[in-house]
Scaffold this active site. Structure first.
Site, short mmCIF file in Angstrom:
data_model
loop_
_atom_site.label_atom_id
_atom_site.label_comp_id
_atom_site.label_asym_id
_atom_site.label_seq_id
_atom_site.Cartn_x
_atom_site.Cartn_y
_atom_site.Cartn_z
N SER A 126 0.75 -1.11 0.01
CA SER A 126 -0.02 -0.19 0.03
C SER A 126 0.97 1.13 -0.01
CB SER A 126 -1.10 0.06 1.03
OG SER A 126 -1.98 0.80 1.18
N ASP A 269 -8.54 -6.26 -5.49
CA ASP A 269 -8.22 -4.82 -4.87
C ASP A 269 -8.84 -3.86 -5.44
OD1 ASP A 269 -6.95 -2.62 -3.72
OD2 ASP A 269 -4.81 -3.81 -3.74
N HIS A 302 -7.74 -5.40 -1.11
CA HIS A 302 -6.70 -4.70 -0.74
C HIS A 302 -5.93 -5.29 0.20
CE1 HIS A 302 -3.69 -1.25 -0.81
NE2 HIS A 302 -3.91 -1.07 0.40
#
Length: 327
Positions: A126, A269, A302
């Site tokens: 991330s 995601d 995610h």
């Protein structure tokens, strides 16, 4: 093998926006083999993470540890706390002073202060992966392997939009950390993940849907351990990833590095969508041979980079433990 937490003072740091910080404390942790006796792996934390990447409270302990994919018997593991992330006494109130590139510059200063010539790998998920991309663009020779997971070299319009909504909640809600976290969880997971987990069931005690009680729980849990100023800062970093911001294109910036780039996306995601990662890979392949693309197959969205350890283990084996790959 003990975790050692230390502090480097970054002196007279001017941010991209022109703000001078006379002193910025950069705290860090070391795990595994003693510094300068083994290859160094830098691990960049994500939004609510910190430098505690392994051990009892380590957020990536399933990936990093004794006998794990990243084996602390083979490597020195270095992790910095993003200044202002709330894990030391330093607070950044003016979060808009900083961009992701500023943090990359600070981390590079930290590496220099520790007399590390070159890391074996820089890995991050991330926003931590976004910082890694920025580090490579600034210092093409800083690592042998770049491993950005569930991230990209730029924040898309979709990402910026979600960060804008987060910022509005953080600045205007009466329960800012809780409410922002509730929204964020919708970005971190996926519709399929929620369907599989909750099946539209009701919490009989609270007389609400289980998905609602779960979201409320995550909001309350974060509120107890996370500062509002830290959330605002980390959200600002998520919004400002862009290695091309000050000019230059992908080929000009990434073409300077000999590092292998291992892009790992997640097929579900909704935050850093896999198509963007695939586009990045295809663009890099035009001028670079040692770039690789793989996807984690998961319903969990995610957050799969924090959940799917067996898949991550397999995908990272070629870098960290090539001799143990199972055919």
């Amino acid at each position: 093998m003990e975790n050692i937490q230390n502090l480097i003072n970054i002196q007279n740091f001017t941010t991209e926006s022109g703000v001078l910080y006379h002193s910025l404390p950069l705290s860090y942790s070391l795990f595994g083999l003693t510094l300068h006796t083994a290859p160094v792996i830098l691990v960049n934390h994500a939004l609510t993470g910190n430098a505690q990447v392994t051990g009892e409270n380590g957020w990536w302990s399933d990936l990093i540890g004794l006998g794990k994919t990243i084996d602390i018997n083979k490597y020195t593991i270095l992790a910095f706390n993003v200044p202002g992330n709330g894990n030391d006494s330093f607070i950044i109130e003016k979060y808009q002073d900083f961009t992701t590139r500023d943090i990359a510059r600070i981390f590079l200063e930290g590496i220099k202060a520790l007399h590390i010539q070159k890391t074996f790998a820089i890995i991050g998920g991330s926003v931590g992966g976004g910082i890694a991309w920025e580090m490579l663009a600034l210092a093409p020779n800083c690592t042998q392997h770049l491993i950005p997971i569930a991230t990209d070299w730029k924040s898309t319009d979709w990402m910026i939009a979600n960060c804008y909504l987060q910022e509005q909640i953080l600045n205007n809600s009466s329960k800012p950390v809780e409410d922002a976290r509730i929204h964020a969880m919708l970005c971190y997971r996926s519709p399929e993940s929620f369907k599989e987990k909750f099946k539209r069931t009701i919490n009989d005690n609270l007389k609400i849907f289980n998905i609602e009680s779960w979201l409320a729980h995550h909001g309350e849990k974060l509120q107890k351990r996370y500062q509002l100023s830290s959330y605002k800062l980390m959200n600002q970093l998520l919004k400002t990833i862009d290695i091309t911001r000050n000019g230059g294109d992908l080929e000009t910036l990434v073409g300077k590095t000999e590092a292998s780039i291992h892009i790992i996306a997640i097929n579900s995601d909704l935050f850093f969508i896999p198509k963007e990662n695939l586009d990045t890979y295809n663009e890099l392949k035009k001028f670079k041979d040692n770039v690789f693309y793989s996807e984690i197959d998961s319903v969990h969205g995610h957050d799969a980079f924090l959940i799917e350890y067996k898949q991550l283990d397999h995908l990272l084996a070629t870098v960290f433990k090539a001799e143990t790959i199972e055919e």
